[in-house]
Design an enzyme around this catalytic site. Structure first.
Site, PDB file in Angstrom:
ATOM      1  N   LYS A 146      98.904  29.124  58.538  1.00 35.59           N
ATOM      2  CA  LYS A 146      97.562  28.837  58.026  1.00 35.59           C
ATOM      3  C   LYS A 146      97.487  27.408  57.472  1.00 35.59           C
ATOM      4  O   LYS A 146      98.348  26.980  56.712  1.00 35.59           O
ATOM      5  CB  LYS A 146      97.226  29.846  56.914  1.00 35.59           C
ATOM      6  CG  LYS A 146      95.791  29.844  56.421  1.00 35.59           C
ATOM      7  CD  LYS A 146      95.537  28.916  55.249  1.00 35.59           C
ATOM      8  CE  LYS A 146      96.284  29.281  53.995  1.00 35.59           C
ATOM      9  NZ  LYS A 146      95.798  30.513  53.383  1.00 35.59           N
ATOM     10  N   GLY A 187      93.049  29.519  40.190  1.00 37.26           N
ATOM     11  CA  GLY A 187      92.743  28.135  40.535  1.00 37.26           C
ATOM     12  C   GLY A 187      93.956  27.236  40.580  1.00 37.26           C
ATOM     13  O   GLY A 187      93.961  26.218  41.278  1.00 37.26           O
TER      14      GLY A 187
END
Length: 322
Positions: free
Chosen positions: A68, A224
């Site tokens: 990915k 995050g």
């Protein structure tokens, strides 16, 4: 010819409920020692607020391996472009031959990240919750709520973001789409103090949630911080949590919230309670009582990408054969 699938096809093939199921299975496989995961490649682009991540992994029992590439360019919003995108190349795990190219524009990364948050909450949050707090108002703020609804019932959402206009749009969407009592808070502190489950989904590089704001019984999903220097949580919150759980220790000590607690010498690697897969596999306990503060440090692991991409491909192949 190598099959190529588009975002719309992939979205239709992998709804949130299926994403949560397959990502739970992937974490269980990791907890049982059935994954092989190399280090993440992180490439920050000098002079921009832009970065690339490359992830991959092998999962025993899954017939494919995904590679990915995901990007996050946080100034894109001002240009009318998405801040994150990506694609996945899928290979046959037994021969190494290319199987498909998934042009998902980051959807599979987004939904598997939302699913990982749900899996973490399922073993770390209280069974009964009412208020979910979200810091951030972007794509991941949406996926976390979509997937969390698969494992917990809740009626109230309180959110805050530096993007005030985006925050109002987000709250409107959460009311309209899910019937939640959703409202915008004045700041991050108000969100943290109200939340039974607190989700941080920002590109912050300094703590925006302080330890003193988090009530006993709260579960925090921090996602995050997935690169060097990124940070959303006060390291004292990480160190003081009754249960501090990582998705992958080798990644979190370098990329996650753990990096800051280690740098501040507030904790050692041995103080990490568990990797999430160990809890999902039943090898270590999750939450044991309602007053524990639990924190999940999620950096995103390659086995999640392999699992979600293989599911998408199998579904798309099946549809193509009808």
């Amino acid at each position: 010819m190598l099959p190529v699938y588009t975002e719309d096809e992939i979205r239709a093939a992998v709804p949130p409920a299926d994403a949560v199921r397959v990502i739970r299975d992937a974490f269980r496989a990791d907890g049982l020692g059935r994954t092989t995961v190399p280090d993440v490649i992180n490439l920050a682009i000098p002079g921009t607020q832009g970065e690339f991540h490359i992830k991959t992994a092998y999962v025993a029992g899954i017939p494919h391996v995904a590679v990915k590439v995901a990007s996050g360019f946080y100034e894109n919003a001002a240009r009318g472009l998405p801040t994150g995108t990506g694609m996945m190349a899928l290979f046959d795990a037994s021969t190494g031959m290319p199987a498909a190219l998934l042009l998902d524009n980051g959807y599979l990364t987004d939904v598997r990240t939302g699913a990982a948050g749900a899996v973490a909450a399922d073993v770390l949050a209280r069974v009964s919750i009412e208020t979910v707090g979200v810091i951030g108002s972007g794509v991941q703020a949406r996926h976390q709520i979509r997937c969390l609804r698969e494992v917990r019932q809740f009626t109230r959402l309180v959110a805050w973001s530096i993007d005030r206009e985006g925050l109002e749009v987000y709250c409107d969407e959460m009311r309209d789409s899910f019937g939640l009592d959703a409202f915008a808070a004045a700041g991050a502190e108000a969100v943290a103090r109200a939340a039974d489950v607190l989700i941080t989904a920002t590109p912050a590089r300094a703590a925006i949630v302080m330890a003193s704001w988090v009530r006993p019984g709260t579960h925090v999903t921090a996602l995050g911080s997935d690169g060097p220097g990124k940070q959303e949580l006060d390291p004292r919150l990480v160190a003081a949590a009754d249960l501090f759980v990582v998705d992958r220790l080798s990644q979190c000590r370098r990329l996650g919230e753990l990096q800051h607690a280690l740098a501040a010498r507030l904790m050692r690697e041995e103080d990490v309670h568990a990797e999430l897969g160990q809890i999902v596999a039943g090898r270590l306990p999750g939450r044991t009582h309602d007053r524990e503060i639990t924190v999940a440090d999620l950096t995103g692991v390659g086995f999640q990408d392999t699992a979600i991409a293989s599911l998408a491909f199998e579904r798309l192949e099946r549809r193509a054969c009808r």
